[in-house]
Design a protein around this motif. Structure first.
Motif, PDB file in Angstrom:
ATOM      1  N   GLN A 106       0.949  -1.158  -0.101  1.00  0.00           N
ATOM      2  CA  GLN A 106       0.132  -0.162   0.009  1.00  0.00           C
ATOM      3  C   GLN A 106       1.107   1.242  -0.134  1.00  0.00           C
ATOM      4  OE1 GLN A 106      -2.245   0.939   3.587  1.00  0.00           O
ATOM      5  NE2 GLN A 106      -3.778   1.882   2.616  1.00  0.00           N
ATOM      6  N   TYR A 109       2.454   1.894  -3.351  1.00  0.00           N
ATOM      7  CA  TYR A 109       1.425   2.331  -4.410  1.00  0.00           C
ATOM      8  C   TYR A 109       0.945   3.694  -4.093  1.00  0.00           C
ATOM      9  CZ  TYR A 109      -3.023   3.505  -6.661  1.00  0.00           C
ATOM     10  OH  TYR A 109      -4.121   4.081  -7.388  1.00  0.00           O
ATOM     11  N   VAL A 110       0.982   4.263  -2.926  1.00  0.00           N
ATOM     12  CA  VAL A 110       0.694   5.709  -2.489  1.00  0.00           C
ATOM     13  C   VAL A 110       1.788   6.643  -2.726  1.00  0.00           C
ATOM     14  CG1 VAL A 110       0.087   7.129  -0.480  1.00  0.00           C
ATOM     15  CG2 VAL A 110      -0.988   4.828  -0.661  1.00  0.00           C
ATOM     16  N   ALA A 113       1.488   6.907  -6.540  1.00  0.00           N
ATOM     17  CA  ALA A 113       0.568   7.751  -7.105  1.00  0.00           C
ATOM     18  C   ALA A 113       0.289   9.026  -6.471  1.00  0.00           C
ATOM     19  CB  ALA A 113      -0.964   7.080  -6.916  1.00  0.00           C
ATOM     20  N   ALA A 114       0.689   9.286  -5.088  1.00  0.00           N
ATOM     21  CA  ALA A 114       0.576  10.645  -4.440  1.00  0.00           C
ATOM     22  C   ALA A 114       1.845  10.793  -3.544  1.00  0.00           C
ATOM     23  CB  ALA A 114      -0.700  10.275  -3.542  1.00  0.00           C
ATOM     24  N   LEU A 118       3.264  16.329  -2.743  1.00  0.00           N
ATOM     25  CA  LEU A 118       2.124  16.684  -3.116  1.00  0.00           C
ATOM     26  C   LEU A 118       1.048  16.763  -1.697  1.00  0.00           C
ATOM     27  CD1 LEU A 118       1.497  15.344  -6.619  1.00  0.00           C
ATOM     28  CD2 LEU A 118       2.386  17.551  -6.034  1.00  0.00           C
ATOM     29  N   ARG A 119       1.325  15.916  -0.967  1.00  0.00           N
ATOM     30  CA  ARG A 119       0.193  15.808   0.212  1.00  0.00           C
ATOM     31  C   ARG A 119       0.492  16.925   1.336  1.00  0.00           C
ATOM     32  NH1 ARG A 119       1.077  10.075   1.996  1.00  0.00           N
ATOM     33  NH2 ARG A 119       2.674   9.486   0.348  1.00  0.00           N
TER      34      ARG A 119
ATOM     35  N   MET B 114      -4.369  14.940  -8.986  1.00  0.00           N
ATOM     36  CA  MET B 114      -4.171  13.669  -8.144  1.00  0.00           C
ATOM     37  C   MET B 114      -5.527  12.847  -7.862  1.00  0.00           C
ATOM     38  SD  MET B 114      -1.702  13.142  -4.813  1.00  0.00           S
ATOM     39  CE  MET B 114      -3.023  13.786  -3.708  1.00  0.00           C
ATOM     40  N   HIS B 117      -7.477  11.886 -10.777  1.00  0.00           N
ATOM     41  CA  HIS B 117      -6.802  10.424 -11.066  1.00  0.00           C
ATOM     42  C   HIS B 117      -7.373   9.637 -10.208  1.00  0.00           C
ATOM     43  CE1 HIS B 117      -4.315   7.222 -12.173  1.00  0.00           C
ATOM     44  NE2 HIS B 117      -3.865   6.896 -10.814  1.00  0.00           N
ATOM     45  N   PHE B 118      -7.543   9.549  -9.017  1.00  0.00           N
ATOM     46  CA  PHE B 118      -8.322   8.541  -8.114  1.00  0.00           C
ATOM     47  C   PHE B 118      -9.667   8.295  -8.254  1.00  0.00           C
ATOM     48  CE2 PHE B 118      -4.976   9.821  -4.677  1.00  0.00           C
ATOM     49  CZ  PHE B 118      -3.939   9.197  -5.273  1.00  0.00           C
ATOM     50  N   VAL B 121      -9.705   6.269 -11.346  1.00  0.00           N
ATOM     51  CA  VAL B 121      -9.285   4.746 -11.225  1.00  0.00           C
ATOM     52  C   VAL B 121     -10.472   4.063 -10.252  1.00  0.00           C
ATOM     53  CG1 VAL B 121      -7.901   3.596  -9.516  1.00  0.00           C
ATOM     54  CG2 VAL B 121      -6.786   5.237 -10.989  1.00  0.00           C
ATOM     55  N   TYR B 133     -11.925   2.310  -2.072  1.00  0.00           N
ATOM     56  CA  TYR B 133     -10.744   2.982  -2.835  1.00  0.00           C
ATOM     57  C   TYR B 133     -10.500   4.693  -2.704  1.00  0.00           C
ATOM     58  CZ  TYR B 133      -7.376   4.447  -6.333  1.00  0.00           C
ATOM     59  OH  TYR B 133      -6.272   5.153  -6.869  1.00  0.00           O
ATOM     60  N   GLU B 136     -10.204   5.609   1.096  1.00  0.00           N
ATOM     61  CA  GLU B 136      -8.961   5.308   1.454  1.00  0.00           C
ATOM     62  C   GLU B 136      -7.793   6.277   0.873  1.00  0.00           C
ATOM     63  OE1 GLU B 136      -8.381   2.924   3.701  1.00  0.00           O
ATOM     64  OE2 GLU B 136      -6.164   3.154   3.717  1.00  0.00           O
ATOM     65  N   MET B 137      -8.117   6.598  -0.439  1.00  0.00           N
ATOM     66  CA  MET B 137      -7.166   7.577  -1.060  1.00  0.00           C
ATOM     67  C   MET B 137      -7.180   8.988  -0.409  1.00  0.00           C
ATOM     68  SD  MET B 137      -4.965   6.096  -2.653  1.00  0.00           S
ATOM     69  CE  MET B 137      -5.055   4.606  -1.832  1.00  0.00           C
ATOM     70  N   ILE B 140      -5.563   9.145   2.847  1.00  0.00           N
ATOM     71  CA  ILE B 140      -4.280   9.117   2.921  1.00  0.00           C
ATOM     72  C   ILE B 140      -3.716  10.479   2.294  1.00  0.00           C
ATOM     73  CG2 ILE B 140      -2.291   8.169   1.718  1.00  0.00           C
ATOM     74  CD1 ILE B 140      -3.810   5.446   1.896  1.00  0.00           C
ATOM     75  N   THR B 141      -4.293  11.020   1.296  1.00  0.00           N
ATOM     76  CA  THR B 141      -3.669  12.246   0.790  1.00  0.00           C
ATOM     77  C   THR B 141      -4.281  13.440   1.312  1.00  0.00           C
ATOM     78  OG1 THR B 141      -5.481  12.159  -0.748  1.00  0.00           O
ATOM     79  CG2 THR B 141      -3.364  11.131  -1.678  1.00  0.00           C
TER      80      THR B 141
END
Lengths: 119, 164
Positions: A106, A109-110, A113-114, A118-119, B114, B117-118, B121, B133, B136-137, B140-141
């Motif tokens: 995980q 992947y994160v 993709a991120a 950028l966070r 971003m 994109h998520f 997906v 998903y 979750e993304m 996280i972001t």
């Protein structure tokens, strides 16, 4: 004179029924008196009871430790315990490893993709 | 009794060694075998995707990653400029403020891209998995910012008071 039978005794060879000889009766009495049982040591009875009670007392810590050691040394018990521990280790280790692998995947992947910037 | 104690202690030691060896050994094997070589493999296993869905997501990812890299480079460059401008300065100049605003705008654009994109997906996935998903993304972001904001209740109250 004492006559223990034989030779001149007319009763020799026959089963002994009674002892008509008064001297023999006297001898028997003397022998009975001579067989004197020795005196008991002091507090004999108390000591006997104490030993009986000691035999009946429940197991002490030393004895349960010994019992456990005997159990541990039994091949069947030892094999079963080792197998159980091994299985528990494998199950827990595999679960933990799967969890770590999942978290790593995980995170990869994160990160792709991120990205952190950028966070 | 002394001998029994040694026997039990030895048995405990052997038991602990057997457990530890099988635990750490199997953990290592599990990490090595279950860790995917591909960065996208996690999506397949976690969200139960089939080959077609994975192929679609791979294509989306292929399109997104170069743009993401470009934006990351821009953000990093602007970040370095702002850092250089603020280094050793006693106060924040108007130019530095302007640079900070530009950096924040650029970062927001990247985040929007971003998230887009998520969303794309997530739409490839089965609906329920897609929702999971996306949640979750987002967590996280964007969750980090939320955590920071929620950890400063006194400060946010102060801002509200100042605004009123």
């Amino acid at each position: 004179m004492l006559n223990y039978g034989g030779g001149a005794n007319p009763a020799a060879g026959e089963p002994m029924k009674t002892n008509p000889n008064p001297e023999d009766a006297k001898l028997s009495g003397l022998l009975r008196e001579a067989r004197v049982s020795p005196p008991l040591p002091p507090r004999f009875q108390e000591r006997v009871w104490r030993r009986i009670e000691a035999g009946e007392t429940p197991a002490t810590s030393g004895s349960w430790l010994d019992a456990l050691a005997i159990l541990v040394l039994r091949p069947r018990f030892a094999c079963a315990t080792v197998t159980a521990l091994m299985l528990a280790g494998i199950v827990l280790g595999t679960r933990q490893g799967a969890q770590i692998a999942k978290q790593d995947a995980q995170a990869r992947y994160v990160a792709m993709a991120a990205p952190d910037i950028l966070r | 009794m002394h001998r029994s104690f040694i026997v039990i202690l030895g048995a405990l030691g052997i038991g602990a060694a057997v457990f530890a060896a099988s635990y750490f050994g199997s953990k290592r094997v599990a990490v090595m075998t279950m860790c995917p070589a591909d960065d996208l493999s996690w999506l397949r296993t976690e969200y139960h995707l089939n080959d077609a869905e994975m192929a679609h997501i791979r294509q989306l990812d292929k399109d997104y990653l170069p743009q993401c890299a470009k934006m990351c480079a821009l953000v990093a460059k602007r970040n370095a400029e702002v850092q250089a401008m603020l280094d050793g300065k006693a106060n924040v100049t108007a130019e530095a403020k302007n640079q900070l605003i530009q950096l924040a705008n650029l970062r927001a654009q990247c985040q929007a891209h971003m998230l887009q994109h998520f969303i794309a997906v997530s739409q490839v996935m089965p609906p329920e998995e897609g929702r999971r998903y996306l949640a979750e993304m987002e967590k996280i972001t964007l969750g980090t910012h939320r955590e920071v904001e929620q950890s400063m209740p006194a400060m946010s109250t102060g801002h509200e008071d100042g605004a009123n």
